[in-house]
Write a protein that holds these residues in place. Structure first.
Motif, PDB file in Angstrom:
ATOM      1  N   GLN A  94      40.349  44.415  48.136  1.00 28.79           N
ATOM      2  CA  GLN A  94      39.623  44.678  49.368  1.00 28.79           C
ATOM      3  C   GLN A  94      38.119  44.619  49.151  1.00 28.79           C
ATOM      4  OE1 GLN A  94      40.995  48.359  51.031  1.00 28.79           O
ATOM      5  NE2 GLN A  94      43.104  47.631  51.314  1.00 28.79           N
ATOM      6  N   ARG A  95      37.658  45.162  48.011  1.00 28.80           N
ATOM      7  CA  ARG A  95      36.220  45.126  47.733  1.00 28.80           C
ATOM      8  C   ARG A  95      35.731  43.704  47.520  1.00 28.80           C
ATOM      9  NH1 ARG A  95      34.398  50.199  43.893  1.00 28.80           N
ATOM     10  NH2 ARG A  95      34.967  51.871  45.356  1.00 28.80           N
TER      11      ARG A  95
ATOM     12  N   ARG B  67      37.100  40.976  48.663  1.00 26.41           N
ATOM     13  CA  ARG B  67      37.165  40.275  49.949  1.00 26.41           C
ATOM     14  C   ARG B  67      36.006  40.692  50.847  1.00 26.41           C
ATOM     15  NH1 ARG B  67      42.760  40.938  52.767  1.00 26.41           N
ATOM     16  NH2 ARG B  67      43.334  39.773  50.881  1.00 26.41           N
ATOM     17  N   GLY B  68      35.661  41.980  50.828  1.00 25.49           N
ATOM     18  CA  GLY B  68      34.529  42.446  51.630  1.00 25.49           C
ATOM     19  C   GLY B  68      33.213  41.851  51.157  1.00 25.49           C
TER      20      GLY B  68
ATOM     21  N   SER C  27      44.850  47.041  44.916  1.00 25.64           N
ATOM     22  CA  SER C  27      44.620  46.807  46.333  1.00 25.64           C
ATOM     23  C   SER C  27      43.172  47.086  46.709  1.00 25.64           C
ATOM     24  CB  SER C  27      45.554  47.682  47.167  1.00 25.64           C
ATOM     25  OG  SER C  27      45.280  47.531  48.547  1.00 25.64           O
TER      26      SER C  27
END
Length: 318
Positions: free
Chosen positions: A82-83, A85-86, A78
Motif C-alpha cells: 500500500q505504501r 502504491r501510494g 500488505s
C-alpha cells in the motif's frame, strides 16, 4: 521414618504441569506484544522486516504463536504494498500537475532528477523563440475581461501545440507573448531547424484560427516572431517560488528581434546564428547592425513563414 520417593507418574505430571504453566507464561507477554503492535496502527509492522518475522514464526514452538506471526507477516507485506502504491500515485500526480505548468519533457526531468542535482543548472547552446500577437490592445477593445481571458487561452493552447509538436518547450507566457526554447533540457542537433519549423507551425495555426474568426465576423490574428541562437543558462531559478527557465543575453536578443518585426516589413526575424544552423529556412537578409541594447553587430534575416518558404532559396549567410 523414611520419605517416599515420588511416583514416576506423579513426577511426570508435575513436570508437565510446570512446563505447561511455563509455556503459558511465555505466551502471555508475546500476546501482549502482538496486541500492542496492532494498537500501534502498523508502526511496529512497518519497522520490522519481513524475513525477521518469518524466521521468528518458524522457530516458535506453540502453533497459535506461529499462526499469529504468519498473519503479522502478511499484514506487513500488505502495508508495504500500500505504501509503495501510494508513493507511485503521488509521483504520478506530481508529474501530471507539473506538466500543466511546463512542457512534458521538462516535467519528467524535474520529477525524476534529484533536487540537489538540478539546482545548480548549466550553460549550453540553444535556440530561443519569442512570439507576440500584433495589435493585441486593438483586438481586445470592447471585450469583457472574461472574453479577453478566453481569447488568451485560445492563443496559448494553439501556440503550445505548435511549439511542442516541433520539439520545443514553452518556457513562459507573459500576457499575449510566448517564449519557447529548443534544445533543452537535453541538447540535440537540429534545434535551430525545429525552432524554424515551430515558427511556421505557429503562423499556420494563426492563419487557421483567423479563418475561423472571420466566419464569425471577428478580425484576424497575426504574430511577430523573433529567433536567436547562442549560449543560455538553464536551470531552476528562485528560492521560495521557483521556475525552470532559460536566461542570458541570447534570450534578450531573441525578444528584441521579435519586437523589431513591428517596425520591419516581416513577421519573423532571425539572427545569422539561426540561419547558419538551419540552412533550409528560406531566409533573406534585411538588416546589418546592433540589436537595440546590444553591442554585437548582427546580420538579421527575415524568414518566410508560409509553406513556400521551405522551398525558397536562402540568401548566402557566409
Amino acid at each position: 521414618m523414611a520419605l517416599r520417593e515420588p511416583r514416576a507418574d506423579t513426577a511426570d505430571a508435575c513436570s508437565g504441569l510446570a512446563g505447561g504453566v511455563g509455556r503459558r507464561a511465555r505466551a502471555v507477554p508475546l500476546r501482549r506484544h502482538l496486541a500492542v503492535a496492532a494498537a500501534g496502527r502498523g508502526r511496529l509492522l512497518a519497522a520490522a522486516p519481513l524475513p525477521l518475522l518469518l524466521a521468528l514464526a518458524a522457530t516458535t514452538t506453540p502453533e497459535p504463536v506461529t499462526v499469529g506471526l504468519g498473519g503479522l507477516a502478511l499484514a506487513w507485506l500488505s502495508l508495504r504494498v500500500q505504501r509503495l502504491r501510494g508513493a507511485a500515485c503521488a509521483a504520478t500526480r506530481q508529474r501530471n500537475n507539473l506538466a500543466r505548468l511546463t512542457a512534458p519533457t521538462v516535467a519528467r526531468w524535474v520529477a525524476e532528477t534529484d533536487r540537489a542535482a538540478r539546482r545548480p543548472g548549466w550553460e549550453q547552446e540553444a535556440t530561443v523563440l519569442f512570439a507576440d500577437i500584433r495589435g493585441f490592445t486593438r483586438l481586445c477593445e470592447g471585450m469583457a475581461p472574461g472574453e479577453v481571458a478566453a481569447f488568451l487561452a485560445a492563443f496559448r493552447s494553439r501556440a503550445a501545440r505548435a511549439i511542442e509538436a516541433a520539439g520545443g518547450f514553452v518556457d513562459k507566457f507573459v500576457g499575449d507573448e510566448v517564449m519557447a526554447v529548443f534544445g533543452v533540457p537535453d541538447a540535440a542537433p537540429g534545434d535551430a531547424g525545429r525552432a524554424v519549423a515551430a515558427a511556421r507551425a505557429l503562423a499556420a495555426a494563426m492563419a487557421t484560427w483567423s479563418r475561423e474568426r472571420g466566419q464569425a465576423g471577428l478580425p484576424p490574428v497575426r504574430v511577430g516572431i523573433g529567433l536567436h541562437r547562442g549560449p543560455v543558462f538553464i536551470g531552476v531559478i528562485g528560492a521560495e517560488r521557483v521556475e525552470f527557465t532559460a536566461v542570458g543575453d541570447t534570450v534578450n536578443v531573441a525578444r528584441r528581434l521579435e519586437q523589431m518585426t513591428r517596425a520591419l516589413p516581416c513577421d519573423c526575424l532571425a539572427s545569422e546564428a539561426v540561419v547558419r544552423a538551419a540552412p533550409s529556412g528560406g531566409a533573406r537578409i534585411v538588416a546589418v547592425g546592433p540589436v537595440r541594447g546590444g553591442r554585437t553587430v548582427l546580420r538579421l534575416f527575415t524568414l518566410r513563414l508560409d509553406p513556400a518558404g521551405t522551398r525558397a532559396d536562402r540568401t548566402d549567410a557566409s
